[in-house]
Scaffold this active site. Sequence first.
Site, PDB file in Angstrom:
ATOM      1  N   ARG A   1      38.648  11.756  41.727  1.00  0.00           N
ATOM      2  CA  ARG A   1      37.881  10.508  41.567  1.00  0.00           C
ATOM      3  C   ARG A   1      36.559  10.719  40.829  1.00  0.00           C
ATOM      4  O   ARG A   1      35.545  10.092  41.157  1.00  0.00           O
ATOM      5  CB  ARG A   1      37.606   9.865  42.940  1.00  0.00           C
ATOM      6  CG  ARG A   1      38.823   9.548  43.744  1.00  0.00           C
ATOM      7  CD  ARG A   1      39.715   8.491  43.092  1.00  0.00           C
ATOM      8  NE  ARG A   1      40.873   8.268  43.916  1.00  0.00           N
ATOM      9  CZ  ARG A   1      42.031   8.920  43.746  1.00  0.00           C
ATOM     10  NH1 ARG A   1      42.172   9.806  42.774  1.00  0.00           N
ATOM     11  NH2 ARG A   1      43.057   8.666  44.528  1.00  0.00           N
TER      12      ARG A   1
ATOM     13  N   CYS B   1      40.075   1.674  48.427  1.00  0.00           N
ATOM     14  CA  CYS B   1      39.541   2.641  49.393  1.00  0.00           C
ATOM     15  C   CYS B   1      38.034   2.763  49.223  1.00  0.00           C
ATOM     16  O   CYS B   1      37.543   2.942  48.109  1.00  0.00           O
ATOM     17  CB  CYS B   1      40.202   4.002  49.188  1.00  0.00           C
ATOM     18  SG  CYS B   1      41.880   4.026  49.824  1.00  0.00           S
TER      19      CYS B   1
ATOM     20  N   GLU C   1      33.600   6.264  47.854  1.00  0.00           N
ATOM     21  CA  GLU C   1      34.279   6.289  46.558  1.00  0.00           C
ATOM     22  C   GLU C   1      33.807   5.082  45.742  1.00  0.00           C
ATOM     23  O   GLU C   1      33.616   5.147  44.528  1.00  0.00           O
ATOM     24  CB  GLU C   1      35.795   6.215  46.767  1.00  0.00           C
ATOM     25  CG  GLU C   1      36.550   6.311  45.460  1.00  0.00           C
ATOM     26  CD  GLU C   1      37.967   5.790  45.556  1.00  0.00           C
ATOM     27  OE1 GLU C   1      38.359   5.042  44.648  1.00  0.00           O
ATOM     28  OE2 GLU C   1      38.666   6.124  46.513  1.00  0.00           O
TER      29      GLU C   1
HETATM   30  N1  EPU Z   1      46.471   6.422  57.708  1.00  0.00           N
HETATM   31  C1  EPU Z   1      46.207   6.114  59.001  1.00  0.00           C
HETATM   32  N2  EPU Z   1      45.519   4.978  59.265  1.00  0.00           N
HETATM   33  C2  EPU Z   1      45.082   4.156  58.289  1.00  0.00           C
HETATM   34  C3  EPU Z   1      45.340   4.498  56.942  1.00  0.00           C
HETATM   35  C4  EPU Z   1      46.045   5.644  56.671  1.00  0.00           C
HETATM   36  O1  EPU Z   1      46.579   6.815  59.922  1.00  0.00           O
HETATM   37  O2  EPU Z   1      44.455   3.132  58.595  1.00  0.00           O
HETATM   38  C5  EPU Z   1      47.227   7.626  57.410  1.00  0.00           C
HETATM   39  C6  EPU Z   1      48.544   7.339  56.708  1.00  0.00           C
HETATM   40  O3  EPU Z   1      49.558   7.026  57.605  1.00  0.00           O
HETATM   41  C7  EPU Z   1      48.766   8.629  55.949  1.00  0.00           C
HETATM   42  C8  EPU Z   1      47.374   9.107  55.626  1.00  0.00           C
HETATM   43  O4  EPU Z   1      46.480   8.408  56.483  1.00  0.00           O
HETATM   44  O5  EPU Z   1      49.382   9.566  56.783  1.00  0.00           O
HETATM   45  C9  EPU Z   1      46.984   8.834  54.182  1.00  0.00           C
HETATM   46  O6  EPU Z   1      47.049   7.447  53.940  1.00  0.00           O
HETATM   47  P1  EPU Z   1      47.589   6.841  52.576  1.00  0.00           P
HETATM   48  O7  EPU Z   1      48.915   7.407  52.256  1.00  0.00           O
HETATM   49  O8  EPU Z   1      47.452   5.373  52.686  1.00  0.00           O
HETATM   50  O9  EPU Z   1      46.644   7.406  51.481  1.00  0.00           O
HETATM   51  P2  EPU Z   1      45.083   7.485  51.389  1.00  0.00           P
HETATM   52  O10 EPU Z   1      44.757   8.912  51.268  1.00  0.00           O
HETATM   53  O11 EPU Z   1      44.418   6.707  52.481  1.00  0.00           O
HETATM   54  C10 EPU Z   1      45.016   7.403  48.807  1.00  0.00           C
HETATM   55  C11 EPU Z   1      44.076   6.779  47.797  1.00  0.00           C
HETATM   56  C12 EPU Z   1      44.479   5.329  47.568  1.00  0.00           C
HETATM   57  C13 EPU Z   1      45.932   5.255  47.133  1.00  0.00           C
HETATM   58  C14 EPU Z   1      46.789   5.897  48.233  1.00  0.00           C
HETATM   59  C15 EPU Z   1      48.285   5.873  47.947  1.00  0.00           C
HETATM   60  C16 EPU Z   1      41.880   7.781  48.117  1.00  0.00           C
HETATM   61  C17 EPU Z   1      40.529   7.642  48.718  1.00  0.00           C
HETATM   62  N3  EPU Z   1      42.725   6.803  48.346  1.00  0.00           N
HETATM   63  O12 EPU Z   1      44.797   6.720  50.040  1.00  0.00           O
HETATM   64  O13 EPU Z   1      43.670   4.857  46.541  1.00  0.00           O
HETATM   65  O14 EPU Z   1      46.298   3.920  46.903  1.00  0.00           O
HETATM   66  O15 EPU Z   1      46.365   7.254  48.404  1.00  0.00           O
HETATM   67  O16 EPU Z   1      48.593   6.645  46.856  1.00  0.00           O
HETATM   68  O17 EPU Z   1      42.142   8.775  47.425  1.00  0.00           O
HETATM   69  C18 EPU Z   1      41.690   3.686  46.020  1.00  0.00           C
HETATM   70  O18 EPU Z   1      41.322   4.715  45.460  1.00  0.00           O
HETATM   71  O19 EPU Z   1      41.018   2.639  46.006  1.00  0.00           O
HETATM   72  C19 EPU Z   1      42.907   3.739  46.759  1.00  0.00           C
HETATM   73  C20 EPU Z   1      43.255   2.781  47.603  1.00  0.00           C
END
Ligand code: EPU
Length: 316
Positions: A183, A240, A311
Amino acid sequence: MMALDQTAKIWLTDTFADDVTFEEPMSRHTSFQVGGPAEALVRPKDKGDLVRLVQWATEHGIAYMPLGAGSNILVRENGIQGIVILLAGCLLSIAHNKAAATAPCITADAGVKLADVCSYALKHGLQGFNFALGIPGTLGGSIRVNAGTSGGCMGDVVESVTLLMPQGSFRSLNKTDLAFSYRKLDWPIDTTFETGCEPIILEAVLCLQQADQHSIRNEAGRILKQRNKHQPWAASSAGCVFKNPLEGRSAGQLIDMAGLKGKRIGDAEVSTKHANFIINKGRATANDMLALIDLIQSIVYERFHIQLETEVRIVG
Ligand code: EPU
């Protein structure tokens, strides 16, 4: 850095007529729908307008800030000094090279929405951009912050960018000049101009692969389904809010485990669907958003000794 004086306002009005507004609430231009006014907001019609504006602002020591879709930014209540340059809605050309002997590349302007790049790639059977499905920003903004998902990030596909320098000249940088990290994009350019203003990304070349349209469409369907299942994209949010820590649990997981889903300050609420999203439930203010961000950071720190970094860019 100078605020806008009367002479500056007259020049802006004479030059941009209906395309400049003063004291423009940033709540109208950000997906969080909060934020105080920009001293001036200009919608350049084309690159010529943009060059004229940037050159003039730099000569007069006036700060400017490019804005794409406003989907990764939180503007404070006191607003933005200087000029906000709205690039979404202008700089919209997109094309690709069709020569069979070369790798397929899309050349697109900074104001093109990522959704439109995704559709263009799909239509022309170009693979490698589906990771961006559902990211709401423009090409310029998403390259600047190296937007991405678990499927990839802008740094994976950017071949080169063309920049408009604060003095009004153009400069091209190849991917070898661009340091993309999680990012983040660092460019090897001295940005110590008097106004502290950065170059503006004008256009980019994205390198993709030729593939079967049917398989790209299937992959797109799967990704969008997952997105809608796990993320509240229809609500007013900035995606995010926090970066994921470099190792261990994701920010969303930590906030969730801290019991903060549904936590509300004013009309700012931690999404009940994905804890790393903050939603404007209607009348949230920037102060509500900032207070909720602070609260999340302190509770997560107390519980896990992890300092979450935003972010979303906080400006003003
Ligand atoms: N999770 C929870 N509770 C929640 C949300 C997530 O337990 O409320 C768990 C999920 O079940 C999973 C883990 O946390 O095991 C990761 O969650 P997720 O797969 O949703 O990915 P993320 O790391 O939270 C990242 C990017 C997103 C992108 C998603 C999917 C960042 C900060 N965020 O989210 O990007 O859409 O992967 O590829 O890197 C953004 O940058 O604005 C954004 C939304």
